[in-house]
Write a protein that holds these residues in place. Structure first.
Motif, short mmCIF file in Angstrom:
data_model
loop_
_atom_site.label_atom_id
_atom_site.label_comp_id
_atom_site.label_asym_id
_atom_site.label_seq_id
_atom_site.Cartn_x
_atom_site.Cartn_y
_atom_site.Cartn_z
N PHE A 1 55.54 39.44 41.71
CA PHE A 1 55.47 39.72 40.27
C PHE A 1 55.62 38.43 39.46
CE2 PHE A 1 57.23 44.22 41.07
CZ PHE A 1 55.97 44.77 41.07
N GLY A 2 56.53 37.57 39.90
CA GLY A 2 56.76 36.33 39.18
C GLY A 2 55.53 35.47 39.08
N VAL A 3 54.80 35.35 40.18
CA VAL A 3 53.56 34.56 40.17
C VAL A 3 52.55 35.19 39.22
CG1 VAL A 3 51.60 33.81 41.56
CG2 VAL A 3 53.93 33.61 42.47
N GLY A 4 52.46 36.52 39.22
CA GLY A 4 51.54 37.18 38.30
C GLY A 4 51.88 36.88 36.85
N ILE A 5 53.16 36.86 36.52
CA ILE A 5 53.59 36.53 35.16
C ILE A 5 53.27 35.07 34.83
CG2 ILE A 5 55.63 36.29 33.68
CD1 ILE A 5 56.84 38.66 35.28
N LEU A 6 53.39 34.21 35.83
CA LEU A 6 53.15 32.78 35.60
C LEU A 6 51.68 32.45 35.37
CD1 LEU A 6 55.58 31.23 38.23
CD2 LEU A 6 55.88 31.30 35.76
N THR A 7 50.78 33.38 35.66
CA THR A 7 49.37 33.11 35.37
C THR A 7 49.14 32.88 33.89
OG1 THR A 7 48.88 35.49 35.25
CG2 THR A 7 48.56 34.41 37.38
N ARG A 8 50.06 33.38 33.04
CA ARG A 8 49.96 33.13 31.60
C ARG A 8 50.96 32.09 31.12
NH1 ARG A 8 45.24 34.93 30.06
NH2 ARG A 8 46.01 34.92 27.92
N LEU A 9 52.07 31.94 31.83
CA LEU A 9 53.12 31.03 31.37
C LEU A 9 52.94 29.61 31.90
CD1 LEU A 9 56.32 33.25 31.76
CD2 LEU A 9 54.81 33.01 29.78
N GLN B 1 36.61 37.61 34.17
CA GLN B 1 37.76 37.08 34.88
C GLN B 1 39.01 37.03 34.00
OE1 GLN B 1 37.08 33.50 37.10
NE2 GLN B 1 35.56 34.48 38.43
N ARG B 2 38.85 36.70 32.74
CA ARG B 2 40.01 36.67 31.85
C ARG B 2 40.61 38.06 31.67
NH1 ARG B 2 41.80 32.45 29.12
NH2 ARG B 2 40.59 30.52 29.12
N SER B 3 39.76 39.08 31.62
CA SER B 3 40.26 40.44 31.46
C SER B 3 41.11 40.86 32.66
CB SER B 3 39.08 41.41 31.29
OG SER B 3 38.37 41.14 30.09
N TRP B 4 40.64 40.57 33.86
CA TRP B 4 41.40 40.91 35.05
C TRP B 4 42.66 40.06 35.18
CZ3 TRP B 4 40.76 45.45 36.62
CH2 TRP B 4 39.49 46.04 36.73
N GLU B 5 42.58 38.81 34.76
CA GLU B 5 43.78 37.95 34.79
C GLU B 5 44.84 38.48 33.82
OE1 GLU B 5 42.08 34.22 33.86
OE2 GLU B 5 41.27 33.89 35.86
N LEU B 6 44.39 38.95 32.67
CA LEU B 6 45.33 39.54 31.71
C LEU B 6 45.95 40.81 32.29
CD1 LEU B 6 46.41 39.07 28.85
CD2 LEU B 6 44.62 40.59 28.00
N ALA B 7 45.14 41.58 33.02
CA ALA B 7 45.66 42.77 33.67
C ALA B 7 46.72 42.41 34.70
CB ALA B 7 44.52 43.56 34.32
N ILE B 8 46.49 41.35 35.46
CA ILE B 8 47.46 40.90 36.46
C ILE B 8 48.78 40.53 35.79
CG2 ILE B 8 48.01 39.04 38.10
CD1 ILE B 8 45.03 39.06 38.88
N PHE B 9 48.69 39.85 34.66
CA PHE B 9 49.90 39.45 33.93
C PHE B 9 50.71 40.66 33.50
CE2 PHE B 9 51.79 38.83 29.68
CZ PHE B 9 52.78 37.91 30.01
N TRP B 10 50.08 41.60 32.80
CA TRP B 10 50.83 42.74 32.26
C TRP B 10 51.30 43.68 33.35
CZ3 TRP B 10 53.11 42.62 27.88
CH2 TRP B 10 52.57 41.87 26.82
N THR B 11 50.50 43.85 34.40
CA THR B 11 50.91 44.76 35.48
C THR B 11 51.90 44.10 36.43
OG1 THR B 11 48.94 44.14 36.77
CG2 THR B 11 48.80 46.11 35.39
N SER B 12 52.20 42.85 36.21
CA SER B 12 53.31 42.19 36.90
C SER B 12 54.56 42.23 36.03
CB SER B 12 52.96 40.73 37.23
OG SER B 12 51.85 40.64 38.09
N LEU B 13 54.39 42.00 34.74
CA LEU B 13 55.53 41.95 33.82
C LEU B 13 56.19 43.31 33.64
CD1 LEU B 13 55.76 39.94 30.55
CD2 LEU B 13 56.38 42.35 30.52
N LEU B 14 55.39 44.35 33.42
CA LEU B 14 55.96 45.68 33.14
C LEU B 14 56.78 46.23 34.31
CD1 LEU B 14 53.09 47.38 31.11
CD2 LEU B 14 55.32 46.64 30.26
N PRO B 15 56.26 46.22 35.56
CA PRO B 15 57.11 46.70 36.66
C PRO B 15 58.36 45.84 36.87
CG PRO B 15 54.81 46.67 37.32
CD PRO B 15 54.89 45.95 36.01
#
Length: 334
Positions: free
Chosen positions: A26-34, A112-126
């Motif tokens: 999950f942390g790595v998924g959040i870091l795709t934006r941070l 690709q940006r849409s799916w990357e954004l999905a990865i971010f939010w679906t990592s952060l929320l759980p």
């Protein structure tokens, strides 16, 4: 020790393993934006967990299945009372898996940006909601004499639970940053190390308040020992990062996760879901457990198959142990 005690311990181990592995996931998924600055760096981050993220989720499936089989009343009360947050987590995990698989199917920027954004939010929320859920389990919820949750969704969003969610969010992001520093090379590795130190300080403040609150509310000597281990491990991880020892930092950040989650289960036992209406209504390892025959059969099956699963997952991590960087990303994949 009775079999229901053994299975409470085994379920605790499964949840600890899940949060250790899915935590940095999950942390790595959040870091795709941070952390990532461009598409190539986001690809690097995704590739660090690409071979292992689905294997990490096996621990969740096993923990849920074991809870259903060993403690059916616990499972029923938990999933009926926490239906909405658990549904959100489930939807996030489904969308997250789809995002990992579909992101590279097309090279378009918007796709690709849409799916990357999905990865971010679906990592952060759980990462946040798991903390909310487990904080409520430990703190206790409104359970009546029929073992039914009679509170509302908004009752789950109490200050203690929200703090628990913030702790898991910060801890998993910190764990993911340490994993990124361990698995990458070049500039992204250096920035991940710096970010990990900053996140570690934030995590230390939040976690200390939450764990001390937990200790004051339900703690005993064993949970206090776990609290001390968690604090020392987090301090050790920060010191290892400053020394540039990412391997030790990852082991210690993982130990922080293990000790913190272990403290929650140690604080909970022998209850599995305390009732805030009347302690007599609480679900315990005794009144929520399956029959002795069921537990005995489960123990035999677990003894046979658990080592196989552990060996296979360890082999997967060994095969994909090398560091990666932007130089390993083909230009056409961005």
């Amino acid at each position: 020790m009775q079999l229901h005690d053994v299975w409470f311990l085994l379920i605790a181990v499964l949840w600890i393993g899940y949060f250790f592995l899915e935590g940095f996931d999950f942390g790595v998924g959040i870091l795709t934006r941070l952390l990532a600055r461009d598409r190539a760096e986001r690809r690097v981050l995704i590739n660090t967990i690409g071979p292992v993220w689905d294997g990490n989720e096996v621990w969740l499936l096993t923990a849920g299945g074991a809870t259903f089989a060993a403690f059916p009343d616990w499972y029923a009360t938990l999933f009926s009372g926490f239906y909405l947050p658990l549904l959100v987590i489930l939807v996030c995990l489904i969308v997250r898996g789809v995002a990992f698989e579909y992101r590279h199917k097309r090279t378009g920027e918007r796709w690709q940006r849409s799916w990357e954004l999905a990865i971010f939010w679906t990592s952060l929320l759980p990462a946040f909601l798991w903390g909310v859920a487990f904080a409520n389990i430990v703190h206790g919820v409104d359970i009546d004499r029929e073992k039914n949750y009679v509170g509302s969704f908004w009752d789950l969003l109490n200050p203690y639970a929200i703090l628990g969610g913030l702790v898991t969010l910060a801890l998993f992001t910190f764990h993911g940053a340490v994993f990124t520093a361990l698995k990458t090379v070049g500039d992204i590795r250096l920035r991940a190390r710096v970010l990990a130190q900053q996140l570690g300080l934030l995590t230390a403040v939040l976690a200390l308040v939450f764990l001390v609150w937990t200790q004051a509310h339900r703690g005993d000597g064993w949970s206090l020992a776990a609290l001390v281990v968690a604090v020392l491990a987090l301090v050790g991880a920060l010191l290892a990062l400053r020394a540039g020892r990412e391997g030790w930092a990852f082991l210690l950040s993982g130990l922080t996760v293990v000790a913190a989650v272990a403290m929650l289960f140690l604080s909970l036992f022998p209850d599995v879901m305390p009732s805030t209406l009347d302690p007599a209504y609480s679900l315990t390892v005794t009144n929520a457990a399956s029959s002795p025959y069921t537990l005995k059969l489960m123990t035999v099956v677990a003894a046979v198959f658990t080592p196989i699963v552990l060996l296979y997952q360890a082999w997967t991590y060994w095969v994909f142990r090398k560091r990666i960087g932007v130089q390993h990303i083909p230009a056409e994949q961005g």
